[in-house]
Design a protein around this motif. Structure first.
Motif, PDB file in Angstrom:
ATOM      1  N   PHE A 174      -7.812  -5.654   8.885  1.00  0.00           N
ATOM      2  CA  PHE A 174      -7.653  -4.411   9.629  1.00  0.00           C
ATOM      3  C   PHE A 174      -8.318  -4.479  10.995  1.00  0.00           C
TER       4      PHE A 174
ATOM      5  N   ARG B  62     -13.130 -13.160   4.507  1.00  0.00           N
ATOM      6  CA  ARG B  62     -12.960 -12.432   3.247  1.00  0.00           C
ATOM      7  C   ARG B  62     -11.499 -12.490   2.785  1.00  0.00           C
TER       8      ARG B  62
ATOM      9  N   PHE C 222     -17.741  -3.865   4.080  1.00  0.00           N
ATOM     10  CA  PHE C 222     -18.574  -2.948   3.314  1.00  0.00           C
ATOM     11  C   PHE C 222     -19.993  -3.008   3.861  1.00  0.00           C
TER      12      PHE C 222
ATOM     13  N   ALA D 268     -11.985   5.908   4.821  1.00  0.00           N
ATOM     14  CA  ALA D 268     -10.674   5.636   4.220  1.00  0.00           C
ATOM     15  C   ALA D 268     -10.266   4.169   4.384  1.00  0.00           C
ATOM     16  N   THR D 269     -10.719   3.529   5.465  1.00  0.00           N
ATOM     17  CA  THR D 269     -10.347   2.122   5.672  1.00  0.00           C
ATOM     18  C   THR D 269     -10.936   1.229   4.591  1.00  0.00           C
ATOM     19  N   LEU D 270     -12.168   1.570   4.160  1.00  0.00           N
ATOM     20  CA  LEU D 270     -12.800   0.770   3.107  1.00  0.00           C
ATOM     21  C   LEU D 270     -12.009   0.889   1.810  1.00  0.00           C
ATOM     22  N   VAL D 271     -11.568   2.117   1.522  1.00  0.00           N
ATOM     23  CA  VAL D 271     -10.797   2.341   0.308  1.00  0.00           C
ATOM     24  C   VAL D 271      -9.468   1.594   0.409  1.00  0.00           C
ATOM     25  N   LYS D 272      -8.856   1.666   1.591  1.00  0.00           N
ATOM     26  CA  LYS D 272      -7.580   0.998   1.815  1.00  0.00           C
ATOM     27  C   LYS D 272      -7.742  -0.515   1.634  1.00  0.00           C
ATOM     28  N   SER D 273      -8.852  -1.024   2.183  1.00  0.00           N
ATOM     29  CA  SER D 273      -9.113  -2.453   2.093  1.00  0.00           C
ATOM     30  C   SER D 273      -9.251  -2.897   0.636  1.00  0.00           C
TER      31      SER D 273
ATOM     32  N   ILE E 174      -4.549   8.830   2.224  1.00  0.00           N
ATOM     33  CA  ILE E 174      -4.659   7.663   1.353  1.00  0.00           C
ATOM     34  C   ILE E 174      -4.844   8.140  -0.071  1.00  0.00           C
TER      35      ILE E 174
ATOM     36  N   LEU F 110       0.825  -1.206   0.000  1.00  0.00           N
ATOM     37  CA  LEU F 110       0.000   0.000   0.000  1.00  0.00           C
ATOM     38  C   LEU F 110       0.861   1.258   0.000  1.00  0.00           C
TER      39      LEU F 110
ATOM     40  N   LEU G 145      -5.715   7.460  -3.914  1.00  0.00           N
ATOM     41  CA  LEU G 145      -6.587   6.497  -4.572  1.00  0.00           C
ATOM     42  C   LEU G 145      -5.967   5.913  -5.816  1.00  0.00           C
TER      43      LEU G 145
ATOM     44  N   ALA H 152     -13.238  -3.054   8.425  1.00  0.00           N
ATOM     45  CA  ALA H 152     -13.318  -2.588   7.033  1.00  0.00           C
ATOM     46  C   ALA H 152     -14.270  -3.421   6.187  1.00  0.00           C
TER      47      ALA H 152
END
Lengths: 274, 281
Positions: free
Chosen positions: A84, A149, A90, B175-180, A271, A58, A273, A88
């Motif tokens: 994490f 997952r 969805f 941001a964690t979802l995007v990171k994941s 972060i 990452l 993208l 995390a």
């Protein structure tokens, strides 16, 4: 034999707001063998999570080289999975569809995806919860879904960033046992990050102790608790106490140093993208 | 933001009871709920009825509700009410619909490109906080007094809440979802499609619901300023011709229209965000 994961001279610095640099990690040399369960402990703010981000691809290291099966890591890929602390999951996907997420990335067909996802929910003991949304699950169940997952798309390496830190003690204990069971069953290479000494000693085949800022590997301790099935309560055995004391001694000075250090300026860790 | 008040769940009796008694209790419970949900409106209608009759207000300017309802009925029978409602609906819905088609994709785009969002945000805030009605004369000057200017002003007013909500929705995705998703090596386009877009849906819907209310408001004002038909026109011309009961009949129709419109949007919102923990319930 080449190690599964190998880090040589890995360092990471972040630019600090208002100029200057912040060194999170420096000169990390670490090899993880195929199928090994390695735990990384260190005082808070020593760059444990940064280390995991680096192995996950990452972020890129400032210095040094990270390789998986001998090939340099240039970005994230499906040969590694990250779990994490904040789950995390969805929230708009059911448990089953969450587990399917990585399989979609792999390009599997719908029926195949559902079948594999079901098997992995079963593996983490969540059969019957396929259609629940994350907000309908407890913290422990959410983390089980997250583990399912990560395992579902069959990565060789499982990277876990303090996955049980947000859970209550009892849930944490049972998830630790389940994780060891899953590890034994699947033979994944696991890198597990924690700040808990007990957790580190209980889970790890080896425990790498990091120094306080900048994070370096202070020592890697081998843990041998004998066969786990043989004893009822591994945590109260004299071997456990001895290993625990060893890791504790290694960490003690580092924690004190970390507390003496002043709070660093906020770093840019946004972060990206792209 | 919830505009409907949900009744609390009925408490089931703890001890087992015979079926008829239970049914009786349930009916009583339902009646209590119905009472709680309607009492305020009933009280309001009672005040409306009694205040003019008691001469607390001038009944010429505020006729009692029992005299307004027959006027509403007459308007409905003559077909006037429907033709005016239809004209208003066409304007409001065209402007509202166009604003969704325009503002959602634009907002997604702007939100996705952070520098663009930072650059445009002050300007967008300026536009949003300039009351759209103030620009109505400009629209009439440029586009004339016909349908175009009315639909355009509705479109304009509805665009800002949708646009700004969509931009912030995209920018505030966890941001964690995007990171994941990123840790799986998904390309940016896939992350957008599979993470950003679904995560943004609730906030986009909030913008759409705000815009729904605004569309009715702006449409009425635009029709009062200059139109040959429509509910705003009906109310305005009734007032000028001193047909006070017709004026109130028009106002009641707009209330009903606004309520129905909002209810449809609330239902749609629920349909699309069923996965959400609903703090309002």
């Amino acid at each position: 034999m080449t190690p599964k994961i190998s880090l040589t001279g890995v360092g990471k610095t972040f630019p600090v707001r208002g100029g200057g640099e912040f060194t999170a990690l420096s000169g990390i040399d670490l090899d993880v063998a195929e199928g090994e369960f390695l735990v990384v402990v260190g005082p808070s703010g020593c760059g444990k999570s940064t280390l995991l981000d680096l192995i996950g691809g990452l972020t890129r290291p400032t210095t040094g080289r990270i390789a998986i099966d001998g090939a340099e890591v240039t970005g994230p890929a499906l040969d590694r999975a990250v779990v994490f602390q904040q789950y995390a999951l969805f929230p708009w996907r059911t448990a089953l569809r969450n587990v399917e997420f990585g399989l979609e990335a792999k390009g599997l067909r719908r029926r195949e995806r559902a079948e594999i996802a079901r098997d992995h929910l079963d593996l983490v003991g969540l059969s019957g919860f396929e259609d629940r949304y994350p907000h309908e699950l407890s913290g422990g169940m959410k983390q089980r879904v997250a583990i399912a997952r990560s395992l579902a798309y069959d990565p060789g390496v499982l990277l876990m960033d303090e996955p049980f830190a947000a859970l209550d003690a009892q849930t944490r204990d049972s998830l630790q046992d389940e994780l060891l069971g899953i590890w034994a069953k699947t033979g994944k290479t696991v890198v597990f990050i924690t700040h808990g000494i007990d957790e580190a000693v209980y889970l790890g085949g080896r425990v790498a102790v990091l120094t306080s800022r900048p994070g370096r590997v202070k020592e890697v301790a081998d843990i041998d608790l004998g066969s786990r099935d043989a004893r009822e309560d591994v945590r109260s055995s004299p071997e456990f106490a001895a290993h625990r004391h060893r890791v504790w001694s290694l960490l003690k000075d580092e924690v004190q140093t970390a507390q003496r250090l002043t709070v660093p300026a906020p770093r840019k860790e946004a972060i990206h993208l792209g | 933001m919830a505009s409907t008040v949900e009744a609390p769940a009925l408490i089931e009796p703890e001890a087992p009871e015979s079926p008829p008694r239970r049914a009786g209790r349930r009916a009583a419970g339902l009646a209590a709920v119905a009472f709680r949900r309607t009492i305020a409106v009933v009280a309001f209608l009672a005040v409306w009825e009694l205040a003019p009759r008691a001469q607390l207000v001038d009944p010429i300017f505020l006729p009692p509700v029992s005299e307004v309802v027959p006027a509403l009925w007459d308007l409905a029978k003559s077909g006037q009410l429907w033709s005016n409602t239809e004209a208003s609906l066409v304007r409001a819905l065209s402007g509202f619909g166009l604003s969704i088609v325009l503002a959602v994709p634009l907002g997604l785009l702007i939100g996705w490109y952070r520098p663009v969002a930072e650059l445009l945000n002050p300007l967008l805030e300026l536009f949003r906080n300039t009351a759209a009605i103030a620009l109505l004369p400009v629209f009439i000057l440029v586009l004339g007094i016909g349908e175009t200017s009315k639909i355009a002003i509705v479109l304009y007013a509805c665009t800002w809440p949708i646009l700004l909500n969509t931009i912030s929705a995209v920018r505030t995705v966890d941001a964690t979802l995007v990171k994941s998703a990123r840790s799986l090596g998904l390309p940016a386009v896939r992350i957008f499609q599979k993470v950003i877009l679904p995560a943004a849906v609730p906030s986009i819907f909030t913008g759409i619901r705000l815009a729904g209310g605004i569309s009715v408001l702006v449409m009425i004002v635009a029709e009062m300023v200059g139109a040959k038909e429509g509910l705003g026109f009906l109310i305005g011309s009734a007032q000028q011709n001193f047909a006070i009961k017709d004026m109130y009949a028009g106002i009641l129709t707009i209330s009903a229209l606004g309520l129905a419109f909002n209810q449809v949007l609330v239902l749609l919102e629920r349909r699309f965000t069923r996965w959400r923990t609903d703090p309002g319930r």
